[in-house]
Each structure stands twice: as structure tokens, then as C-alpha cells.
Design an enzyme around this catalytic site. Structure first.
Site, PDB file in Angstrom:
ATOM      1  CG  ASP A 101    -113.016  58.866  -0.146  1.00  0.00           C
ATOM      2  OD1 ASP A 101    -112.230  59.785  -0.453  1.00  0.00           O
ATOM      3  OD2 ASP A 101    -113.854  58.303  -1.025  1.00  0.00           O
TER       4      ASP A 101
ATOM      5  CE1 TYR B  85    -118.681  58.448  -4.647  1.00  0.00           C
ATOM      6  CE2 TYR B  85    -118.001  58.347  -2.420  1.00  0.00           C
ATOM      7  CZ  TYR B  85    -117.630  58.308  -3.752  1.00  0.00           C
ATOM      8  OH  TYR B  85    -116.239  57.805  -4.074  1.00  0.00           O
TER       9      TYR B  85
ATOM     10  CE  LYS C  55    -113.847  61.074  -3.662  1.00  0.00           C
ATOM     11  NZ  LYS C  55    -114.507  60.195  -2.987  1.00  0.00           N
TER      12      LYS C  55
ATOM     13  CG  HIS D 145    -115.830  62.627  -8.008  1.00  0.00           C
ATOM     14  ND1 HIS D 145    -116.598  62.362  -7.132  1.00  0.00           N
ATOM     15  CD2 HIS D 145    -115.248  61.603  -8.171  1.00  0.00           C
ATOM     16  CE1 HIS D 145    -116.948  61.376  -7.003  1.00  0.00           C
ATOM     17  NE2 HIS D 145    -115.686  60.525  -7.615  1.00  0.00           N
TER      18      HIS D 145
END
Ligand code: A2P
Length: 335
Positions: A57, A62, A91, A124
């Protein structure tokens, strides 16, 4: 009790921890334990793959999609497994929360991940931000406040998400951090429904009403922060779920670790979990939760640790200053 099914790759590996899947509305399967990768390094992902993780994930936010892509491409090219063995989620960032931008952001994520498709693409967060460019993922104005894109149109955005499935860039699409009203709006306008909703869930914030709404719509639920995000500063003032006496004593009685008890509780409720760890031993133990089960009484005891809204640890308005003024900020209503 959930049906326990061995994944093909685990059947071959025999002694490996057993990983079960949930079935999405479209018949696709999502492994119930995945690796959360926020702040995770390449070595941890490598170890996770060795340990048997097949669900990864990540998110544009990130900033590790390229690193993950490098590891996955090495793993695939060495013949360690096939693309179909992996379940990769990424996302759409808040700065991409516009219908016209979805293709651009997913294409960019796929390039970094070195993949031709993701298994799941999530919105997200339902409130958009205005970035200067694609890399300005957390845009902040001179006053230190988030630069809001107040024109977020979730219905139009969802149509663009559906087009990603049509184009083969995403096998399934879903949402993250949406509230009950926003879910109903998507369900009303959708041609392809959300397959999964990823939200904060752990022993102190169990999201019972939201889960029941998702269940009604056949939207599977994935928990982020399933261990209660013990690294968060909030826990300096109180005890995190991993240290709660009910959890530690149950773990001691069952000969398991507190983390395994917390994760098993969620998985036994049908919730997918994406715990993260950089530690090889903890990575392995977090996956090894399918060879025991909690009794109804144990489940009830863990259910009773829920603190509702007070148990929430991820407070977005503390990180994205001013985000609560966005018309689509999801946390003004109870759930
Ligand atoms: P570490 O990387 O040192 O293992 P969450 O998934 O709820 O956000 O929690 C992740 C945090 O929990 C990380 O800081 C991770 O630290 C820690 N953690 C992960 N697995 C375990 C475990 N089995 N026991 C204790 N702490 C864990």
C-alpha cells in the site's frame, strides 16, 4: 469466522504464513494483510516480500513510489513471482483532486512504480489542494496554511476515476477518508462503485457506523494505522493500544504478541489491515495472524476498547493547517 483461503503463492511455499483475501464487489481479491509503506525504506519492502507480503500500500504523497517500483521490478525480473501475485494500491494526492488531473497523476504513479496497472487506486482525501506543480504535494501559503482548492467536485472526480478502470490503468478504484454523506453521494452517481474504503481504524477508533455503511454498499474496508500508529506524539500523553492491559493480557494468554492480537481482531471483523514495520521480526509476526482465532468473548473485550471519535489519532487539521475550512473536509460530521 472468515473463510481461510491459501493464496496460490503461499500454497507453493508451504510453511509460509497464510494470507487470506477479501473479495471485492467485482470479484477481485485483496489480501487482508498488506504492507503500509509510509516512511518505509526499500530494505523493509525487500524483507516483506521475502516474508510473504504480496499486498503493498503506497501513495503519491509518500514519495516512495519510485523506490517501491525498483524493488518490485527486481523481484519480478528475478522470477520471484508474477505481477498477478501482487496487489498494489496507490492513491491520488490531494493536489490531483480534479477530474482533469486524474489520468496525469495515475500515469505518473505507474511510471514510478514501473507497472502497467495498479490493483487499486484510491482518492486519498476528499478535499483538494492547489499545488504549484506535480511535486508540490503539500502546498502551503506564506501564512503557513494549506492552499485549498475549494472547487473540488467529487462527482466529476469519480467519473475520472472510473475512466482509469476503462483504460486498464486500475483494476479497482476506491476512496479514503470519506465521510458517510460523501460515500452516499458517490454511490448515487457511480457507474463503477468504490471497491474499498481506507480509513483510520484501530482498537481505540473502530469506526463501527462507517464500517456498517460500507458493508451495506459492499465496499470493503481497509484500516490504516491498525496498530494505533504508536509513533504518533499523541501517545506521549496516553497509553497506545499496543500497551493496553486488555491487549497485553490477552496476548500473554494466547501466546501471541499484542500486535498480533490487535491485527487479528480487525481481520476477524473482515477488515483489511496495512500495518507498517521496518523490522524483519515484526514484519513477519504481523503477517502471522491466520493460524489462530479470537473467541467471541475475546472479540467483545477488544470491541469494548473503542473510544469513538476520541480515539482518533490522525488529526488532519493539525498537519494541513486550515484544511477544516475546505467545503469537502470530511470530519465535521460524526462519521
Ligand atoms: P517498527 O517499524 O519499528 O516495527 P501503524 O501501522 O499502526 O501505523 O503502526 C506502525 C508502527 O508500529 C511503526 O512505528 C512500527 O515500528 C510499529 N510496529 C509495527 N509492527 C509492530 C509489532 N508487531 N509490535 C510492535 N510495534 C510494531
Amino acid at each position: 469466522m472468515l473463510p481461510v483461503r491459501l493464496s496460490p503463492w503461499h500454497r507453493e511455499e508451504g510453511t509460509m504464513a497464510r494470507v487470506t483475501e477479501v473479495k471485492l464487489f467485482n470479484g477481485r481479491e485483496m489480501p487482508m494483510v498488506g504492507l503500509g509503506t509510509w516512511d518505509i525504506e526499500e530494505e523493509a519492502l525487500q524483507v516483506a516480500l521475502e516474508s510473504g507480503y504480496r499486498h503493498i500500500d503506497t501513495a503519491a504523497l509518500y514519495k516512495n513510489e519510485a523506490a517501491i517500483g525498483g524493488v518490485l521490478s527486481g523481484w519480478l525480473s528475478q522470477g520471484r513471482g508474477a505481477r498477478e501475485d501482487l496487489f498494489v494500491t496507490t492513491k491520488l494526492p490531494m493536489i490531483g483532486c480534479r477530474a482533469d488531473d486524474v489520468t496525469k497523476f495515475l500515469t505518473s504513479s505507474l511510471k514510478k512504480l514501473q507497472l502497467s496497472y495498479v490493483d487499486l487506486y484510491l482518492v486519498h482525501f476528499p478535499a483538494g489542494l492547489k499545488g504549484k506543480d506535480e511535486d508540490d504535494l503539500r502546498p502551503v501559503g506564506p501564512d503557513g496554511r494549506s492552499v485549498l482548492d475549494v472547487d473540488t467536485d467529487l462527482e466529476r472526480l469519480w467519473k475520472a476515476m472510473e475512466e482509469q478502470v476503462d483504460a486498464g490503468r486500475a483494476k479497482s478504484i476506491g476512496i479514503s477518508n470519506f465521510n458517510s454523506v460523501q460515500i452516499e453521494r458517490i454511490m448515487k452517481c457511480c457507474r463503477i462503485q468504490p471497491a474499498n474504503h481506507q480509513v483510520e481504524i484501530h482498537a481505540f477508533h473502530q469506526q463501527k457506523e462507517l464500517r456498517s455503511l460500507c458493508h451495506k454498499h459492499n465496499i470493503t474496508v481497509c484500516a490504516y494505522g491498525p496498530l494505533g500508529a504508536p509513533y504518533k506524539d499523541e501517545w506521549t500523553k496516553q497509553q497506545p493500544p499496543l500497551q493496553h492491559p486488555a491487549v497485553t493480557s490477552l496476548a500473554a494468554r494466547l501466546g501471541r504478541t499484542p500486535a498480533q492480537v490487535l491485527l487479528r481482531h480487525l481481520v476477524q471483523l473482515g477488515i483489511v489491515v496495512v500495518p507498517k514495520s521496518s523490522n524483519p521480526e515484526r514484519l513477519e509476526q504481523n503477517l502471522r495472524i491466520f493460524d489462530f482465532q479470537l473467541s467471541d468473548e475475546d472479540m467483545r473485550e477488544l470491541d469494548s476498547l473503542d473510544r469513538g471519535r476520541d480515539g482518533k489519532i490522525f488529526i488532519f487539521k493539525n498537519v494541513y493547517l486550515g484544511i477544516e475550512n475546505h467545503p469537502e473536509f470530511p470530519f465535521h460530521i460524526p462519521y
